[in-house]
Write an enzyme that holds these catalytic residues in place. Sequence first.
Site, PDB file in Angstrom:
ATOM      1  N   ASP A 168      28.455  11.994  60.816  1.00 40.38           N
ATOM      2  CA  ASP A 168      27.115  11.414  60.880  1.00 40.38           C
ATOM      3  C   ASP A 168      27.125  10.136  60.041  1.00 40.38           C
ATOM      4  OD1 ASP A 168      26.900  12.064  58.178  1.00 40.38           O
ATOM      5  OD2 ASP A 168      25.431  13.643  58.465  1.00 40.38           O
TER       6      ASP A 168
ATOM      7  N   THR B 217      26.647  22.582  52.893  1.00 43.98           N
ATOM      8  CA  THR B 217      26.663  21.243  52.322  1.00 43.98           C
ATOM      9  C   THR B 217      27.406  21.257  50.998  1.00 43.98           C
ATOM     10  OG1 THR B 217      24.593  20.627  53.411  1.00 43.98           O
ATOM     11  CG2 THR B 217      25.246  19.332  51.501  1.00 43.98           C
TER      12      THR B 217
ATOM     13  N   HIS C 239      26.011  12.066  53.216  1.00 40.48           N
ATOM     14  CA  HIS C 239      24.622  12.488  53.014  1.00 40.48           C
ATOM     15  C   HIS C 239      23.649  11.333  53.287  1.00 40.48           C
ATOM     16  CE1 HIS C 239      22.825  16.252  51.163  1.00 40.48           C
ATOM     17  NE2 HIS C 239      21.755  15.538  51.449  1.00 40.48           N
TER      18      HIS C 239
ATOM     19  N   SER D  74      17.490  22.271  58.632  1.00 42.75           N
ATOM     20  CA  SER D  74      17.565  22.207  57.173  1.00 42.75           C
ATOM     21  C   SER D  74      17.095  23.512  56.549  1.00 42.75           C
ATOM     22  CB  SER D  74      16.695  21.056  56.660  1.00 42.75           C
ATOM     23  OG  SER D  74      16.542  21.119  55.254  1.00 42.75           O
TER      24      SER D  74
ATOM     25  N   GLY E 265      20.901  11.536  62.232  1.00 43.50           N
ATOM     26  CA  GLY E 265      19.987  11.918  61.168  1.00 43.50           C
ATOM     27  C   GLY E 265      18.666  11.176  61.220  1.00 43.50           C
TER      28      GLY E 265
ATOM     29  N   TYR F 187      22.668  25.255  51.173  1.00 43.25           N
ATOM     30  CA  TYR F 187      23.306  24.947  49.902  1.00 43.25           C
ATOM     31  C   TYR F 187      23.689  26.260  49.229  1.00 43.25           C
ATOM     32  CZ  TYR F 187      21.112  20.328  50.402  1.00 43.25           C
ATOM     33  OH  TYR F 187      20.712  19.094  50.852  1.00 43.25           O
TER      34      TYR F 187
ATOM     35  N   SER G 154      30.638  13.197  56.150  1.00 45.08           N
ATOM     36  CA  SER G 154      29.276  12.762  55.841  1.00 45.08           C
ATOM     37  C   SER G 154      29.205  12.278  54.401  1.00 45.08           C
ATOM     38  CB  SER G 154      28.285  13.921  56.037  1.00 45.08           C
ATOM     39  OG  SER G 154      26.971  13.549  55.657  1.00 45.08           O
TER      40      SER G 154
ATOM     41  N   LYS H 168      30.081  20.387  55.325  1.00 46.66           N
ATOM     42  CA  LYS H 168      29.482  19.056  55.489  1.00 46.66           C
ATOM     43  C   LYS H 168      29.539  18.279  54.173  1.00 46.66           C
ATOM     44  CE  LYS H 168      25.077  16.923  56.881  1.00 46.66           C
ATOM     45  NZ  LYS H 168      24.665  16.304  55.609  1.00 46.66           N
TER      46      LYS H 168
ATOM     47  N   TYR I  86      10.816   7.947  51.682  1.00 46.81           N
ATOM     48  CA  TYR I  86      11.690   9.104  51.459  1.00 46.81           C
ATOM     49  C   TYR I  86      12.739   9.209  52.562  1.00 46.81           C
ATOM     50  CZ  TYR I  86      13.390  13.865  51.256  1.00 46.81           C
ATOM     51  OH  TYR I  86      14.213  14.959  51.213  1.00 46.81           O
TER      52      TYR I  86
END
Length: 356
Positions: free
Chosen positions: A281, A158, A246, A110, A304, A132, A244, A222, A28
């Site tokens: 990132d 995000t 992600h 997060s 990250g 989010y 980014s 982001k 993951y």
Amino acid sequence: METGVDARWLDGLEETARQALPAPVFRYFQQGAGEGLTASEAREAWRSIRFVPRVLRDVREVDLTTSVLGADLAVPYAVAPTTLQRAAHPDGELAMARAAAEAGSLMVVSSNAGTPFDDIGATGVRWWLQAYVPEDRALAEPLLTRAVSAGASAVVLTLDTPVVGTKYDDGPTVWYELDPSLLRVNFSDGQDEAAAAAKARNLGTDDIAHVRELTGLPVVVKGVLHPDDAVACVEAGAAAVWVSNHGGRQLDRAVSTAQALPAVARAVRSAGDGSAQVYVDGGVHSGLDIMGALSLGADCAFLGRLPLWALVGGTEQLHRMHEALTEQLVEALRLAGARTPAEAVDAAAPISPKGL
């Protein structure tokens, strides 16, 4: 401790984590979307940068102090938001926060964190909330309010996740074996089952203003890769634009952040009153990578996966990671003829294949 030794140690953290973590958890953390092309290309994109070091510079003293949204950090890098930190180590976000605080850095938490915001804030770390926007905007308000009350000093909105990118998986996924207490502990009961709780597919610039007005905090956007989008965000009131993709976990074959950064940085500098900052990132794993990010126009680089790999060894291993990165960056700046992160733009300017 020799910088070269720590460079090899940092490179070995991923394999150490692979051996220590349950396979679904490691997969993951590591996986990207689709075929994983964007995720796999990230580190090589930073390695491809070439510098033109300057000489005849007094580099006896190197000062890494960096101003981020008006606050001074001891280093020009920070910790990006990642989910399931308590699956990497029982202390999870607390270990990450303590190490970041000790390094004089900051941590982005997060929204899916498995540790209460109040506990994270109690470590003394400077922290921002990653969030989010749900389809029903009102559903975001309790989480944002809790974060503000617990001491968050900015909101990272995000933008690149209208839907979650498909991951090709060849084994049991982490979600089948996951302890529910390891994530989303700061959400209200029943949040996930609420109507219109899915991520918004109709984000607009008005959402930036709404979050800023609701929280009273600076908003960092982001997931920006296109210069025009960066300008629109700044004009809507974003305090910073975070380049980014992600971690390669959304649109596979998206451009690397190292490639996208220069154009976005130029666009942001010319937008609004010129005060908005630029972050990046995506595959940043060394002091040289951080200097590369600075030289391409970033005010701060965010890490990250590297802190996740280090987190497997708890706070002590995270401390060593921060120390290694700092030592590498100081050496890189000295060799480039730079005394501060800002001077990296001049002293380590990247060149094109055509030369200077």
